[in-house]
Design an enzyme around this catalytic site. Sequence first.
Site, PDB file in Angstrom:
ATOM      1  N   GLY A 190       0.529  -1.431   0.008  1.00 44.14           N
ATOM      2  CA  GLY A 190      -0.135  -0.390   0.405  1.00 44.14           C
ATOM      3  C   GLY A 190       0.863   0.905  -0.032  1.00 44.14           C
ATOM      4  O   GLY A 190       0.141   2.394   0.131  1.00 44.14           O
ATOM      5  N   ALA A 191       2.160   1.231  -0.944  1.00 39.09           N
ATOM      6  CA  ALA A 191       3.142   2.090  -0.544  1.00 39.09           C
ATOM      7  C   ALA A 191       3.051   3.127  -1.786  1.00 39.09           C
ATOM      8  O   ALA A 191       3.869   3.636  -1.269  1.00 39.09           O
ATOM      9  CB  ALA A 191       3.717   1.611  -0.498  1.00 39.09           C
TER      10      ALA A 191
ATOM     11  N   TYR B 121     -14.411  -1.521   8.178  1.00 41.27           N
ATOM     12  CA  TYR B 121     -12.974  -0.983   7.793  1.00 41.27           C
ATOM     13  C   TYR B 121     -12.584  -1.472   9.704  1.00 41.27           C
ATOM     14  O   TYR B 121     -11.714  -1.742   9.748  1.00 41.27           O
ATOM     15  CB  TYR B 121     -13.144   0.053   7.539  1.00 41.27           C
TER      16      TYR B 121
END
Length: 236
Positions: free
Chosen positions: A17-18, A160
């Site tokens: 997720g960079a 989430y």
Amino acid sequence: MTDVEVDLTGKTALVTGAGAGVGRAIALALAVSGASVAVSDLNIERADRTADAIRAAGGAACALRADVSNRFQVANMIEQARDAFGGIDILFNAVAILHAQPLLDVDEWSWRRQIEVNITGTFFCMQLVARVMADEGGGCIINLAPDEDGVSSLPAGIGYVSGGAGVIGMTRQAARELAPHSIRVNCIATQASDESKEKVASAALFLCSDSAQSLTGHVLQARNGDPFEDWLAAAK
């Protein structure tokens, strides 16, 4: 920039997720500290941009594409990172999907996708990277989760929040099981806002530092006023 200085020269980090947000901030901070960084994202163009920024600043990086909810893609991501840099010392799981829907409106696809990415994806990455780390003498794994005390002020959504609770539970259990392999597993809880990026990056660097060698199974709240502030001071 962060308020923690850590020398990670010679280390290799894999950050999922960079391509944007907190994950990008973590990747940049690790690179500034001397680590070679494998930058992973579902969107390869975003991964490329982060890797380009690292290289432009004089660091070492490679860009990888992976859907972490797919075990085969995770395995391929790990092998590509190893091919590029020879090993993996640090894993930071920053991938998370947030569908900000009221509980009464969440459909099955939205629920399943959040759980598959936020919980199952984190599990795949931890398990497969931990196997590599166990063979190579140890390592550091850091997961990202919602800040439970701050989440009520955000349009977070039940998928989430549930995923974050699962990640915290997995962090603690993985820490117990991986300790004999010299693998430390910790979690950073954050509101994942733009204002928190620097705080999360500081927490990540601290957890990778020698000052944190005795810490595993912890959940650090990346906000002011927590014991985390004292630990940060020890790493400066």
